[in-house]
Enzyme design. Structure first.
Site, mmCIF file in Angstrom:
data_model
loop_
_atom_site.group_PDB
_atom_site.id
_atom_site.type_symbol
_atom_site.label_atom_id
_atom_site.label_comp_id
_atom_site.label_asym_id
_atom_site.label_seq_id
_atom_site.Cartn_x
_atom_site.Cartn_y
_atom_site.Cartn_z
ATOM 1 C CG HIS A 263 -2.010 0.837 1.430
ATOM 2 N ND1 HIS A 263 -2.377 1.536 0.184
ATOM 3 C CD2 HIS A 263 -2.942 1.252 2.051
ATOM 4 C CE1 HIS A 263 -3.390 2.165 0.664
ATOM 5 N NE2 HIS A 263 -3.742 2.380 2.012
ATOM 6 C CG HIS A 302 -4.519 0.269 -8.169
ATOM 7 N ND1 HIS A 302 -5.866 0.054 -8.197
ATOM 8 C CD2 HIS A 302 -4.023 0.900 -7.770
ATOM 9 C CE1 HIS A 302 -6.167 0.774 -6.980
ATOM 10 N NE2 HIS A 302 -4.761 1.513 -6.770
ATOM 11 C CG ASP A 358 2.975 4.077 -4.496
ATOM 12 O OD1 ASP A 358 2.839 5.182 -3.960
ATOM 13 O OD2 ASP A 358 2.271 3.285 -4.019
#
Ligand code: CMC
Length: 424
Positions: A263, A302, A358
């Site tokens: 996460h 994802h 990210d």
């Protein structure tokens, strides 16, 4: 065509029609026909745990909207503080509403001296800043006893303001302690993000003025990270909040969920991966190893986005602006090559694996001088506004306490055996 489904219990032949509402079917209806038969859905892959009016996400089309506003427009034209207001109030603020909001947040940026002196400085010298941060957020509940009055609107509002305002101060304090630098008090003449950068980097100058390009880039990253509907940490916030715990304790649980590498820790993992790859020439061998099952491409994939992550597109543009000030992050070329190879490789395209938020954010943070350990903390600072918006929504809905069922697969009943008779 009727917007409904019909389920049949083949054991009895009974059927039940359930309407499809807002893209879902109510499990309470299902229960009428099949009491004691549970949906088996580990990881909540197919379960909607609530109705929510905060964030809209279409993973197939790559759409993300806060309260109806496209993320692209907010990143281009808004500020993090305005977005936090939007998430919590449902509407963009008028000029006077914004001014009052900004003043309130600015007024609450200071933390109690004991949080820093006795609590944060009590950690071991090499404590991870995110570990300190998680604990410090939980500790705030002991400083604000009124936080327990979660159904008192005035108290609830105050805790929301306190949490949003104090996150940067706690984050910077955790960093300064971990590098042995003295704590910097908030400078309330500065904006939200500029003030955070001042608390992070100020040394002996009377006032720290951040580079405006870097401050704006960080503000955009804060906007992009402010909410993402029912992700792991928001779910943690909702689950703990549903027990009517105070918001600091619930937010600490959400921070803890964010700490993990799947996460909020993924941007740190991306930098470690790029550093490990070492050079552009090594990228094909690394991708081959991933395809053979040796590790994962960090910053790729994802649970929800299956075409592209709209935040990643905005971040890539922001990275270019940051690098004009900081110089290019030497890992950028490796990242670009990795993206190029992965996006043309059947392994990744067939699994719908694209760069996520990210993949590039870590490169920006690193170029701006943030140590890797601070990356999840940087994620938590803005995400608290999303967590609080969901917490507020949950309380307003008078949601039930979160309490899933299980499918028991353990032993049948058996009798206790005395220790001297337990030969294996
Ligand atoms: N690299 C290589 N293969 C992958 C990756 C990856 N990053 N992600 C998924 N796969 C493969 C996986 O091996 C599986 O293949 P197969 O069907 O052959 O077994 C398939 O794709 C489906 O993967 P999954 O694990 O079932 O997918 P998930 O939805 O449970 O996991 C994820 C989503 C984000 C945890 C995962 O993609 C992942 O671990 N990515 C790397 C970590 C990362 O970048 N996390 C940040 C997420 S975005 C920020 C946030 O919201 O916190």
């Amino acid at each position: 065509m009727t917007d409904s489904i019909t389920i049949t219990d083949n054991r009895t032949g009974s059927s039940l029609e359930i309407p499809i509402t807002n893209g879902g079917v109510a499990a309470s209806e299902w229960q009428k026909l099949l009491p004691g038969i549970w949906f088996y859905d580990p990881g909540f892959v197919s379960t909607a745990a609530c109705e929510s009016a905060i964030t809209y996400l279409d993973g197939e089309k790559g759409i993300l909207r806060y309260r109806g506003y496209p993320i692209e427009e907010l990143a281009e034209r808004s500020t993090y503080l305005e977005v936090a207001y939007l998430l919590l109030h449902g509407e963009l603020p008028t000029e006077s509403e914004y001014e009052a909001w900004r003043k309130e947040i600015t007024y609450h940026t200071f933390i109690h001296e004991n949080v820093r002196k006795r609590f944060l400085e009590g950690f071991h010298y090499d404590a991870h800043p995110m570990g300190m941060f998680v604990s410090a957020v939980a500790a705030l509940s002991t400083f604000y006893a009124d936080a327990k009055d979660i159904f008192d609107p005035a108290s609830r509002h105050k805790q929301i303001i306190r949490l949003i305002a104090k996150m940067p101060t706690l984050a910077a304090a955790a960093h300064r302690f971990s590098v042995g630098m003295p704590f910097v008090y908030p400078d309330n003449s500065l904006g939200f993000t500029d003030n955070f950068l001042s608390m992070m980097w100020k040394v002996a100058e009377p006032r720290f003025d951040a580079n405006p390009v870097l401050a704006r880039a960080l503000d955009i990253l804060f906007i992009l990270h402010a909410d993402h509907e029912q992700n792991c940490s928001t779910t943690a916030m909702r689950v703990v909040g549903s027990s009517h715990a105070d918001p600091y304790s619930a937010a600490a649980a959400a921070c803890a969920a964010l700490y993990g590498p799947r996460h909020g820790g993924a941007n740190e993992a991306v930098i470690r991966m790029l550093t490990q790859i070492g050079s552009v020439d090594e990228v094909p061998a690394f991708v081959k190893a991933v395809k053979e099952g040796h590790g994962r491409l960090q910053g790729f994939g994802h649970r929800v986005y299956k075409s592209y992550d709209p935040r990643a597109k905005i971040i890539k543009r922001t990275a270019d602006q940051v690098f004009t000030v900081t110089g290019k992050n030497p890992l950028l070329d490796i990242a670009l090559k990795l993206e190029e190879i992965a996006l043309s490789d059947e392994y990744f395209t067939s699994r719908k694996l694209y760069p996520n938020v990210d993949f590039y954010s870590g490169l920006i943070y690193q170029a701006m001088g943030f140590p890797l350990e601070m990356f999840p903390v940087l994620f938590a600072i803005p995400r608290v506004s999303g967590w609080l918006a969901h917490w507020q929504e949950l309380l307003d809905e008078e949601a039930k306490i979160a309490r899933p069922r299980q499918l028991y697969i353990g032993k049948e009943q058996r009798s206790y055996v005395a220790m001297d008779q337990r030969g294996r």
